[in-house]
Enzyme design. Structure first.
Site, PDB file in Angstrom:
ATOM      1  N   ALA A  12       0.790  -1.421  -0.124  1.00 26.11           N
ATOM      2  CA  ALA A  12       0.061  -0.091   0.103  1.00 26.11           C
ATOM      3  C   ALA A  12       0.821   1.398   0.030  1.00 26.11           C
ATOM      4  O   ALA A  12       0.501   2.220   0.628  1.00 26.11           O
ATOM      5  CB  ALA A  12      -0.910  -0.132   1.098  1.00 26.11           C
ATOM      6  N   GLY A  14       2.251   2.616  -2.869  1.00 27.27           N
ATOM      7  CA  GLY A  14       2.192   3.333  -4.313  1.00 27.27           C
ATOM      8  C   GLY A  14       1.572   4.743  -4.038  1.00 27.27           C
ATOM      9  O   GLY A  14       0.569   4.820  -3.359  1.00 27.27           O
ATOM     10  N   ARG A  18      -2.201   7.060 -11.963  1.00 28.50           N
ATOM     11  CA  ARG A  18      -3.243   6.760 -13.063  1.00 28.50           C
ATOM     12  C   ARG A  18      -4.565   7.441 -12.619  1.00 28.50           C
ATOM     13  O   ARG A  18      -5.404   7.763 -13.267  1.00 28.50           O
ATOM     14  CB  ARG A  18      -3.427   5.351 -13.393  1.00 28.50           C
ATOM     15  CG  ARG A  18      -2.335   4.922 -14.296  1.00 28.50           C
ATOM     16  CD  ARG A  18      -2.409   3.428 -14.533  1.00 28.50           C
ATOM     17  NE  ARG A  18      -1.561   3.017 -13.461  1.00 28.50           N
ATOM     18  CZ  ARG A  18      -1.367   1.567 -13.158  1.00 28.50           C
ATOM     19  NH1 ARG A  18      -1.656   0.762 -14.063  1.00 28.50           N
ATOM     20  NH2 ARG A  18      -0.763   1.071 -11.932  1.00 28.50           N
ATOM     21  N   GLY A 142      -1.009  -7.681 -15.781  1.00 25.80           N
ATOM     22  CA  GLY A 142       0.166  -8.677 -15.959  1.00 25.80           C
ATOM     23  C   GLY A 142      -0.616 -10.004 -16.366  1.00 25.80           C
ATOM     24  O   GLY A 142      -1.561 -10.530 -15.914  1.00 25.80           O
ATOM     25  N   GLU A 157       4.161  -8.394 -17.665  1.00 27.31           N
ATOM     26  CA  GLU A 157       3.404  -7.067 -17.461  1.00 27.31           C
ATOM     27  C   GLU A 157       2.954  -6.674 -18.899  1.00 27.31           C
ATOM     28  O   GLU A 157       3.426  -7.023 -19.790  1.00 27.31           O
ATOM     29  CB  GLU A 157       4.508  -6.189 -16.917  1.00 27.31           C
ATOM     30  CG  GLU A 157       4.697  -6.281 -15.237  1.00 27.31           C
ATOM     31  CD  GLU A 157       3.530  -6.455 -14.590  1.00 27.31           C
ATOM     32  OE1 GLU A 157       2.420  -5.526 -14.473  1.00 27.31           O
ATOM     33  OE2 GLU A 157       3.198  -7.522 -14.076  1.00 27.31           O
ATOM     34  N   ARG A 336     -30.394  17.347  12.437  1.00 30.89           N
ATOM     35  CA  ARG A 336     -28.613  17.645  12.506  1.00 30.89           C
ATOM     36  C   ARG A 336     -28.620  16.777  13.887  1.00 30.89           C
ATOM     37  O   ARG A 336     -29.336  16.262  14.664  1.00 30.89           O
ATOM     38  CB  ARG A 336     -28.423  19.233  12.677  1.00 30.89           C
ATOM     39  CG  ARG A 336     -28.470  19.837  11.255  1.00 30.89           C
ATOM     40  CD  ARG A 336     -28.317  21.306  11.295  1.00 30.89           C
ATOM     41  NE  ARG A 336     -27.171  21.614  12.030  1.00 30.89           N
ATOM     42  CZ  ARG A 336     -27.009  22.939  12.549  1.00 30.89           C
ATOM     43  NH1 ARG A 336     -27.831  23.672  12.744  1.00 30.89           N
ATOM     44  NH2 ARG A 336     -25.910  23.142  13.249  1.00 30.89           N
ATOM     45  N   ALA A 426     -49.327  33.816  18.922  1.00 32.33           N
ATOM     46  CA  ALA A 426     -48.631  33.767  17.630  1.00 32.33           C
ATOM     47  C   ALA A 426     -48.105  35.362  17.317  1.00 32.33           C
ATOM     48  O   ALA A 426     -48.323  36.196  17.931  1.00 32.33           O
ATOM     49  CB  ALA A 426     -49.774  33.742  16.714  1.00 32.33           C
TER      50      ALA A 426
HETATM   51  C1  UD1 Z   1       0.151  -5.075 -10.320  1.00 29.71           C
HETATM   52  C2  UD1 Z   1       1.156  -6.125 -11.189  1.00 29.71           C
HETATM   53  C3  UD1 Z   1       0.173  -6.934 -12.036  1.00 29.71           C
HETATM   54  C4  UD1 Z   1      -1.187  -7.163 -11.773  1.00 29.71           C
HETATM   55  C5  UD1 Z   1      -2.025  -6.192 -11.212  1.00 29.71           C
HETATM   56  C6  UD1 Z   1      -3.145  -6.678 -10.458  1.00 29.71           C
HETATM   57  C7  UD1 Z   1       3.367  -5.628 -10.789  1.00 29.71           C
HETATM   58  C8  UD1 Z   1       4.630  -5.385 -11.150  1.00 29.71           C
HETATM   59  N1  UD1 Z   1       2.426  -5.697 -11.348  1.00 29.71           N
HETATM   60  O1  UD1 Z   1       0.257  -4.025 -11.276  1.00 29.71           O
HETATM   61  O2  UD1 Z   1       0.980  -7.894 -12.736  1.00 29.71           O
HETATM   62  O3  UD1 Z   1      -2.021  -7.784 -12.831  1.00 29.71           O
HETATM   63  O4  UD1 Z   1      -1.147  -5.362 -10.052  1.00 29.71           O
HETATM   64  O5  UD1 Z   1      -4.043  -5.423  -9.865  1.00 29.71           O
HETATM   65  O6  UD1 Z   1       3.487  -6.195  -9.484  1.00 29.71           O
HETATM   66  N2  UD1 Z   1       2.936  -0.983  -4.143  1.00 29.71           N
HETATM   67  C9  UD1 Z   1       3.669  -0.630  -3.194  1.00 29.71           C
HETATM   68  N3  UD1 Z   1       5.295  -0.215  -3.401  1.00 29.71           N
HETATM   69  C10 UD1 Z   1       5.557  -0.142  -4.602  1.00 29.71           C
HETATM   70  C11 UD1 Z   1       4.971  -0.245  -5.732  1.00 29.71           C
HETATM   71  C12 UD1 Z   1       3.502  -0.464  -5.573  1.00 29.71           C
HETATM   72  O7  UD1 Z   1       3.583  -0.862  -2.224  1.00 29.71           O
HETATM   73  O8  UD1 Z   1       6.878   0.201  -4.870  1.00 29.71           O
HETATM   74  C13 UD1 Z   1       1.763  -1.244  -4.177  1.00 29.71           C
HETATM   75  C14 UD1 Z   1       0.794  -0.092  -4.670  1.00 29.71           C
HETATM   76  O9  UD1 Z   1       0.345   0.636  -3.737  1.00 29.71           O
HETATM   77  C15 UD1 Z   1      -0.472  -0.916  -4.887  1.00 29.71           C
HETATM   78  C16 UD1 Z   1       0.001  -2.362  -5.257  1.00 29.71           C
HETATM   79  O10 UD1 Z   1       1.422  -2.388  -4.804  1.00 29.71           O
HETATM   80  O11 UD1 Z   1      -1.587  -1.113  -3.842  1.00 29.71           O
HETATM   81  C17 UD1 Z   1       0.336  -2.802  -6.647  1.00 29.71           C
HETATM   82  O12 UD1 Z   1       0.715  -1.686  -7.383  1.00 29.71           O
HETATM   83  P1  UD1 Z   1      -0.002  -0.965  -8.873  1.00 29.71           P
HETATM   84  O13 UD1 Z   1       1.396   0.230  -9.076  1.00 29.71           O
HETATM   85  O14 UD1 Z   1      -1.140  -0.637  -8.688  1.00 29.71           O
HETATM   86  O15 UD1 Z   1       0.445  -2.220  -9.760  1.00 29.71           O
HETATM   87  P2  UD1 Z   1      -0.227  -2.544 -11.339  1.00 29.71           P
HETATM   88  O16 UD1 Z   1       0.189  -1.654 -12.177  1.00 29.71           O
HETATM   89  O17 UD1 Z   1      -1.796  -2.490 -11.050  1.00 29.71           O
HETATM   90 MG    MG Z   2      -2.968  -1.790  -9.335  1.00 29.04          MG
END
Ligand code: UD1
Ligand code: MG
Length: 483
Positions: A12, A14, A18, A142, A157, A336, A426
């Site tokens: 969690a 990232g 997007r 992926g 990927e 409220r 009133a």
């Molecule tokens: C990822 C998978 C993909 C899969 C998809 C499913 C990889 C490289 N790819 O892609 O194969 O089909 O999920 O939804 O794993 N996160 C971290 N640290 C980081 C990077 C990401 O904690 O350094 C966390 C993000 O917050 C997220 C999760 O990992 O919750 C997945 O990352 P995300 O960037 O969403 O990967 P996808 O491109 O969706």
């Molecule tokens: Mg994802």
């Protein structure tokens, strides 16, 4: 089987580029909760030794969501990919033998699905088990490249697919089970050879497979469970699925929902049997509704508690309020926080209440503001009554007894007390207490002038005959000139 040899790792950290948002992805909400909260709640019943959440972007806020759910957090900084996130979790994993990995952005997964994946992993004695799904539109995910019927060769990927691999419609959910003594050496060999220069956890799969380790796919029975939320459109789709799940649960418990797709219900809401929800209703937070209630069109309830047989007329907003048995509110009412309607009380149209206790059978039927007030039972508040609770600095209370009659358009300037059985004339501006059974009257005395109007009309007519200037309309003047 006990899962005490396993730990959960929720990824969690990232940002979620997007989504085009200032809010970290896993904090976005769907189905009434943040994404990461859904994930932790699905994993918790597995009874593993611990739940580790990898945090990074807006880590403090993410920690504030997951710590109350008894998860521990590990900071990943910088965020060098999903594989790097696992390396960061290594110390916290301690003596765990198995890691169940979940992405923080795939909130629909059910506990049962995770249990089945762990069972498959154990019985195959696998190094890695991947929860996969067969979907109509695999773009963005992926893809699973299979070695044989029940073995995975690699995850490729989306950005790295060879043209012939674009056809593959089995996707990686990013939900896995790893036997850790196999994962660590493989992960150590993964290189950041991709356009983001990140260490992909998915690359560890190909490495394990090439070393002859057992890597198996576990296909999710319902492909919708693995939907990830990378875009606003994904969020809307996932929210829709959660809302539908909740409505189906309530309907199977005996709740009638009209035009169900228009009704929004949060996960912690309870609704009793034979209650009817009309179109466009929203039941939010920890709202609890008893049996045989009717919540009519367009009403919104947040943390409201309704006993049985309550009627909420259309377009009413109720927040942090308690409505006892047989009460009726609305249409167009606003209750409220701190409103408490005792049994049989009624609040009518265009009425606002706040911190108000309305006694049994009392009525506030039209166009009133009742704030910081306590009413006894069987009291009637006339149309347009206002409690003036605020002097510009402080709030003051209004106390109204039982069987009181407040005449229409009265203002009650707080602090003030109206005794049991009293009347208020009133149009009064009441600034002093009124004793029980007394009459409070506070308005200018009326004066009638007999014949005043006819005298006025005679004067006007006489002035017109004399052709006094300024009395005629320009139109009449023009007509005269033509003659
Ligand atoms: C990822 C998978 C993909 C899969 C998809 C499913 C990889 C490289 N790819 O892609 O194969 O089909 O999920 O939804 O794993 N996160 C971290 N640290 C980081 C990077 C990401 O904690 O350094 C966390 C993000 O917050 C997220 C999760 O990992 O919750 C997945 O990352 P995300 O960037 O969403 O990967 P996808 O491109 O969706
Ligand atoms: Mg994802």
């Amino acid at each position: 089987m006990s899962n005490k040899d396993a730990a959960i790792v929720v990824l969690a950290a990232g940002k979620g580029t997007r989504l085009k948002s200032a809010i970290a992805k896993v904090l976005h909400r769907a189905g009434g909760r943040s994404l990461v909260e859904h994930v932790v709640r699905s994993a918790a019943p597995l009874g593993t030794r611990k739940i580790i959440v990898i945090i990074g972007h807006q880590g403090e806020q993410v920690a504030a969501v997951v710590q109350p759910l008894e998860a521990e957090t590990v900071l990943q900084h910088p965020q060098n990919g999903t594989g790097h996130a696992m390396q960061v979790a290594r110390r916290a994993l301690g003596r765990a033998k198995i890691a169940v990995v979940l992405p923080g952005d795939a909130p629909l997964v059910r506990t049962e699905t995770l249990k089945a994946m762990i069972a498959a992993h154990r019985s195959a004695n696998a190094a890695a088990t991947i929860l996969t799904a067969v979907v109509a539109d695999p773009s963005g995910y992926g893809r699973i490249v299979r070695k044989s019927e029940n073995a995975v060769a690699a995850i490729v990927e989306d950005s790295q697919l060879a043209p012939e691999q674009r056809e593959i419609n089995e996707i990686n959910s990013s939900i896995y089970c790893f036997t850790l003594e196999k994962l660590w050496p493989a992960l150590a060999h993964v290189k950041p050879e991709n356009k983001h220069r990140e260490i992909y956890l998915t690359d560890a799969i190909a490495l394990l497979a090439s070393r002859g380790e057992i890597v198996i796919p576990q296909v999710a029975a319902d492909s919708r469970e693995v939907l990830g939320c990378n875009t606003r459109a994904d969020l809307a789709e996932v929210d829709g699925i959660f809302r539908e799940r909740k409505r189906s649960e309530l309907m199977s418990n005996g709740v009638t929902i009209q035009l169900p797709e228009t009704v929004l219900i949060d996960p912690d809401v309870f609704v009793g049997e034979d209650t009817v929800l009309e179109p466009g209703v929203q039941l939010l937070g920890k709202t609890r509704i008893g049996a045989r209630c009717t919540i009519r069109a367009g009403s919104v309830l947040l943390n409201a508690t309704l006993d049985d047989d309550v009627m909420v007329q259309p377009h009413t907003l109720i927040e942090e309020s308690r409505l006892e048995h047989g009460t009726i509110v609305g249409p167009f009412a606003r209750l409220r926080p701190g409103t408490h309607l005792k049994a049989g009380a009624r609040i009518g149209n265009f009425v606002e209440t706040k911190k108000a206790i309305i006694g049994e059978g009392s009525k506030v039927p039209h166009l009133s503001y009742i704030g910081d007030a306590k009413l006894g039972s069987k009291t009637n508040i006339g149309a347009g009554t206002i409690t003036c609770n605020y002097d510009g600095v402080n709030k003051h209370p209004t106390t109204i007894g039982s069987k009181v009659f407040i005449g229409s358009d009265s203002v009650l300037v707080a602090p003030v007390k109206i005794g049991d059985g009293a009347y208020i004339a009133a149009g009064s501006a009441i600034t002093e207490n009124v004793p029980a059974d007394g009459l409070g009257i506070a308005r200018g005395r009326q004066m009638n002038k007999p014949g005043w109007a006819s005298k006025k009309r005679r004067e006007l007519a006489a002035a017109e005959k004399l052709g006094k200037p300024g009395r005629k309309s320009p139109k009449r003047k023009a007509r005269k000139r033509r003659r």
